[in-house]
Motif scaffolding. Structure first.
Motif, short mmCIF file in Angstrom:
data_model
loop_
_atom_site.label_atom_id
_atom_site.label_comp_id
_atom_site.label_asym_id
_atom_site.label_seq_id
_atom_site.Cartn_x
_atom_site.Cartn_y
_atom_site.Cartn_z
N LEU A 135 0.83 -1.20 0.00
CA LEU A 135 0.00 0.00 0.00
C LEU A 135 0.87 1.26 0.00
CD1 LEU A 135 -2.73 1.41 0.19
CD2 LEU A 135 -2.61 1.15 2.68
N VAL A 136 1.91 1.27 0.82
CA VAL A 136 2.78 2.45 0.90
C VAL A 136 3.49 2.69 -0.43
CG1 VAL A 136 4.74 3.51 2.08
CG2 VAL A 136 3.09 2.16 3.38
N ILE A 137 3.94 1.63 -1.07
CA ILE A 137 4.59 1.77 -2.38
C ILE A 137 3.61 2.35 -3.38
CG2 ILE A 137 5.44 0.46 -4.36
CD1 ILE A 137 6.98 -1.29 -2.42
N TYR A 138 2.36 1.89 -3.36
CA TYR A 138 1.36 2.47 -4.26
C TYR A 138 1.20 3.97 -3.99
CZ TYR A 138 -3.04 4.19 -5.91
OH TYR A 138 -3.98 5.00 -6.50
N LEU A 139 1.14 4.34 -2.72
CA LEU A 139 0.90 5.73 -2.35
C LEU A 139 2.06 6.65 -2.72
CD1 LEU A 139 -0.69 5.24 1.20
CD2 LEU A 139 -1.89 5.82 -0.91
N LEU A 140 3.29 6.13 -2.66
CA LEU A 140 4.45 6.99 -2.76
C LEU A 140 5.41 6.70 -3.92
CD1 LEU A 140 5.43 7.20 1.02
CD2 LEU A 140 4.11 8.86 -0.30
N GLU A 141 5.30 5.56 -4.54
CA GLU A 141 6.29 5.15 -5.53
C GLU A 141 6.47 6.17 -6.65
OE1 GLU A 141 9.17 2.51 -7.22
OE2 GLU A 141 8.23 2.61 -5.24
N SER A 142 5.38 6.69 -7.17
CA SER A 142 5.49 7.62 -8.31
C SER A 142 6.13 8.95 -7.91
CB SER A 142 4.11 7.87 -8.93
OG SER A 142 3.25 8.49 -7.98
N ASP A 143 6.12 9.25 -6.61
CA ASP A 143 6.67 10.53 -6.14
C ASP A 143 7.93 10.36 -5.30
OD1 ASP A 143 4.42 12.18 -7.08
OD2 ASP A 143 3.26 11.15 -5.53
N LYS A 144 8.48 9.16 -5.27
CA LYS A 144 9.54 8.89 -4.30
C LYS A 144 10.81 9.71 -4.52
CE LYS A 144 11.74 4.85 -6.47
NZ LYS A 144 12.11 3.43 -6.27
N ASN A 145 11.00 10.22 -5.74
CA ASN A 145 12.19 11.03 -5.99
C ASN A 145 11.98 12.51 -5.65
OD1 ASN A 145 13.85 8.92 -6.98
ND2 ASN A 145 12.76 8.99 -8.93
N ASN A 146 10.77 12.83 -5.23
CA ASN A 146 10.47 14.23 -4.86
C ASN A 146 9.48 14.24 -3.70
OD1 ASN A 146 10.69 17.00 -5.10
ND2 ASN A 146 9.05 17.17 -6.61
N LEU A 147 9.78 13.49 -2.66
CA LEU A 147 8.85 13.31 -1.55
C LEU A 147 8.53 14.61 -0.83
CD1 LEU A 147 10.22 9.99 0.00
CD2 LEU A 147 8.08 10.29 -1.25
N GLN A 148 9.47 15.56 -0.82
CA GLN A 148 9.25 16.81 -0.10
C GLN A 148 8.04 17.58 -0.63
OE1 GLN A 148 10.52 17.91 2.58
NE2 GLN A 148 12.63 17.24 2.83
#
Length: 222
Positions: free
Chosen positions: A101-114
């Motif tokens: 679930l966390v990967i789904y939520l954040l994977e597409s933005d993981k290089n710009n999490l801020q």
């Protein structure tokens, strides 16, 4: 989940099941509610949109972490460094149990999490936790307004510093492919240790002390 009623929990569970099976958001709130026989009124009672709903998962992991570490034996007697380590290990254990679930939520933005808006509620909760560690020094009663501004700037800087560290750890965990995510544990240990060594050297405190001295000298020379 903690502090939510049965209707809200049902919405969250149905949504997480949907995105994990389809790897995408529902088309819109109407179709999601119709497909799962939920009233749109019930959905909007809790959430204005899917992004607000998704941020609730991350906040839950934070709340659950704080609850669990507070129940640890001798937690409240530990120093700030050990409290932070307990927080990190427990939080990322929570994430690992819900990694898909966390990967789904954040994977597409993981290089710009801020810049991920759904992380903003989590940031507020995390900074409250940092304040609870009493890493920052309290202001003295006779502190001038100018000195107080420097102290507040320093304390805000510490909070932002640790939020950046938190984001770096989250990114490391998302990319970690080691067995049982053991490299993330090593990263947590070494980076938290380094951050407290940095604070013990107190370069920020020295800067504040210099500022206090300069303000005092300017005032005395007027």
């Amino acid at each position: 989940m903690k502090n939510i009623d049965a209707s809200q929990q049902k919405i969250l569970e149905l949504y997480s099941n949907y995105v994990l099976r389809n790897n995408k958001k529902p088309l819109n709130v109407f179709t999601f509610c119709e497909d799962h026989e939920i009233s749109e009124t019930d959905f909007y009672f809790y959430y204005a949109n899917f992004e607000k709903l998704e941020s609730d998962y991350l906040r839950f992991f934070m709340e659950e972490t704080l609850r669990l570490i507070a129940e640890e034996e001798n937690y409240h007697q530990q120093n700030a460094k050990h409290k932070m380590l307990s927080f990190y290990y427990t939080f990322f254990e929570q994430l690992t149990m819900n990694r898909s679930l966390v990967i789904y939520l954040l994977e597409s933005d993981k290089n710009n999490l801020q810049n991920v808006k759904r992380l903003l509620p989590l940031k507020k909760d995390f900074q409250l936790f940092i304040r609870s560690l009493d890493i920052s020094e309290p202001m003295m009663e006779n502190t001038t307004e100018s000195m107080a501004k420097i102290e507040r700037l320093k304390n805000k800087g510490i909070e932002e510093l640790y939020w950046g560290h938190f984001m770096a750890t989250l990114k490391f965990w998302l990319d970690d492919t080691s067995s049982n995510f053991e490299k993330t544990d090593i990263f947590i240990e070494k980076s938290v240790d380094t951050s407290f060594e940095f604070l013990e050297v107190k370069p920020l405190k020295k800067l504040v002390d210099l500022g206090k001295f300069l303000f005092k000298e300017v005032k005395n020379n007027r």
